[in-house]
Design an enzyme around this catalytic site. Structure first.
Site, PDB file in Angstrom:
ATOM      1  N   PRO A  98      35.431  44.737  50.859  1.00 39.98           N
ATOM      2  CA  PRO A  98      35.999  44.918  49.657  1.00 39.98           C
ATOM      3  C   PRO A  98      37.227  43.770  49.366  1.00 39.98           C
ATOM      4  CG  PRO A  98      35.491  47.010  50.167  1.00 39.98           C
ATOM      5  CD  PRO A  98      35.222  46.225  51.460  1.00 39.98           C
ATOM      6  N   CYS A  99      37.363  43.361  48.293  1.00 35.02           N
ATOM      7  CA  CYS A  99      38.262  42.369  48.235  1.00 35.02           C
ATOM      8  C   CYS A  99      39.433  42.763  47.190  1.00 35.02           C
ATOM      9  CB  CYS A  99      37.587  40.949  47.639  1.00 35.02           C
ATOM     10  SG  CYS A  99      36.904  41.305  45.870  1.00 35.02           S
ATOM     11  N   GLN A 100      39.425  43.722  46.705  1.00 26.02           N
ATOM     12  CA  GLN A 100      40.398  44.193  45.852  1.00 26.02           C
ATOM     13  C   GLN A 100      41.794  44.098  46.471  1.00 26.02           C
ATOM     14  OE1 GLN A 100      37.658  45.867  45.877  1.00 26.02           O
ATOM     15  NE2 GLN A 100      36.669  46.414  44.244  1.00 26.02           N
ATOM     16  N   PHE A 119      43.076  42.372  48.516  1.00 27.03           N
ATOM     17  CA  PHE A 119      43.685  40.872  48.770  1.00 27.03           C
ATOM     18  C   PHE A 119      43.571  40.105  47.534  1.00 27.03           C
ATOM     19  CE2 PHE A 119      41.751  42.152  52.771  1.00 27.03           C
ATOM     20  CZ  PHE A 119      42.849  42.304  53.512  1.00 27.03           C
TER      21      PHE A 119
END
Length: 434
Positions: A110-112, A114
């Site tokens: 999950p990229c949220q 960063f």
């Protein structure tokens, strides 16, 4: 839920049905074996498959995405929360003995945690901790290769985030953990300690045949310690090195039936302005006297606001697909019709086969496809790995602009990042990381 249900039964049931985890349902031995984590609706995995790399296990927590995987690839092993499984249990689910070599592990955590659009809590965020679990599993499972996909924000994310309102002359200087790039340095150090070489860059998917401008960091790791090459582009905006020009939206949607589309709708008050715009135009192309009226309070905010009242252009790649095509600041409107892009058009842009079933509500489907990795990028990763395994020399185009940004390759990034850290820490890290 009864695991003996047919897939037709699964599709008939409500979208809230949780597909149970299960082991792999077939046991042939493919040439190259891959395990996929944070699989979503399998865009990256389909790219690998098209080049002959077979996915044995998918790891996904989202209910709608799990149903998508089960519907299209029922024989795959499926597991849920990555934190609930040990390396041994993952091998068992995938039908692999302790002695069986795992060729590739891929995943886009999950990229949220960063993303520059969020709070950037990094590894203090629950999703960031999932990222660390993924790194731990790579070091425990010891695949020959590992591929990690993430957002551009990973390049600048600190190990520990300090809110901007707590910076400046009235506050203490940033600690080493609070400086940009610390999160990625930490990941690199963990992987290098496990014996992996690291190579990464920021890639625009349009340079690899995708009809979409979507920039993602791709980190490739090699257990043998030899650094892997960068991906080889197949397309170029300006046809550099004689490469094919970027694919356009019109090419992507060619042959797609005009009827039978499923899409969310714009409110009537916004359609008033869309009816005044042509393909490729946005709010600035409205009559000047309508600008403030159309944007409302957003008119006074900064930035170019290029996503407001945006009709896509036929003769260019699509902008990055988002998880909802009708949010005011990130509109993705059809070039000519008075509606957002449909889910069928989303699938074409992300290069899913037309018969690839995306399950769940319409918003579930948009979210899954909007979060996916374009299949072309997955194919390019696979081609790079296959070229390496065959001992062939990769094609290199010197100074190729992989993305809009500079110094995003691992070598340039490392030099710049270490230069921003304290000198003593820089010397220590450079010995271990460069």
């Amino acid at each position: 839920m009864d695991c003996s249900l047919s897939y037709a039964d699964i599709l008939k049931k409500g979208d809230d049905v949780l597909i149970p985890g299960h082991s792999r349902r077939y046991f042939r031995k493919p040439y190259l074996k891959a395990l996929s984590f944070f699989s979503g609706c399998m865009g990256l995995d389909l790219g690998l498959e098209r080049e002959g790399i077979e996915i044995l296990l998918a790891c996904e927590l989202d209910r709608a995405a799990r149903k998508t995987i089960e519907t299209n690839r029922p024989d795959l092993a499926i597991i849920g929360d990555i934190r609930d499984y040990s390396a041994t249990e993952i091998r068992e689910k995938a039908g692999l003995s302790l002695a069986t070599e795992i060729d590739i592990i891929v995943g886009g955590p999950p990229c949220q945690a960063f993303s520059s659009a969020g709070k950037r809590q990094g590894f203090n965020d629950e999703r960031g901790n999932v990222f660390l679990k993924f790194i731990d599993l790579i070091t425990e499972l010891q695949p020959r290769f590992a591929v990690i996909e993430n957002v551009r924000g990973l390049l600048s994310a600190p190990l520990q985030h300090r809110p901007h309102e707590m910076r400046g002359k009235n506050f203490p200087s940033l600690s080493q953990d609070e400086k940009r790039g610390g999160a990625l340095l930490f990941i690199i150090q963990r992987l290098k300690e496990a014996g992996y070489s690291i190579s990464f860059n920021l890639y625009n998917a349009a340079n690899f045949g995708s009809p979409q401008q979507r920039e993602r960091v791709i980190i490739t790791c090699n257990r043998d310690g030899e650094k892997l090459p960068y991906l080889t582009p197949t397309h170029s905006e300006k046809e550099l090195y004689g490469l094919t020009r970027w694919r356009t939206l019109q090419e992507a949607l060619e042959g797609l039936p005009k009827d039978g589309h499923h899409f969310v709708k714009f409110p009537e008050k916004r359609l008033k302005y869309y009816r005044l715009l042509k393909p490729g135009q946005y709010w600035r192309d409205l009559p000047t006297d309508l600008h403030q009226e159309a944007l409302g309070a957003s008119y006074h905010t900064g930035g170019g606001k290029t996503g407001f009242y945006r009709r896509l252009a036929w003769d260019k790649p699509s902008p990055t697909l988002v998880t909802h095509p009708a949010m005011p600041a990130t509109d993705l409107a059809h070039p000519e019709e008075d509606r957002p892009l449909s889910i069928e058009e989303y699938k074409r842009i992300q290069e899913f086969p037309d018969d690839w079933i995306i399950t769940g509500t319409l918003l579930d489907q948009y979210r899954q496809v909007g979060n996916a990795v374009p299949c072309s990028l997955g194919r390019s990763i696979a081609r790079m790995l296959l070229t390496y395994l065959k001992g062939e020399t990769p094609i290199v185009y010197p100074n190729f602009p992989y993305s809009r940004y500079h110094k995003t390759d691992d070598v340039s990034w490392m030099v710049e990042t270490l230069g921003e850290l304290e000198e003593t820490l820089g010397k220590q890290l450079s010995l271990n990381l460069i």
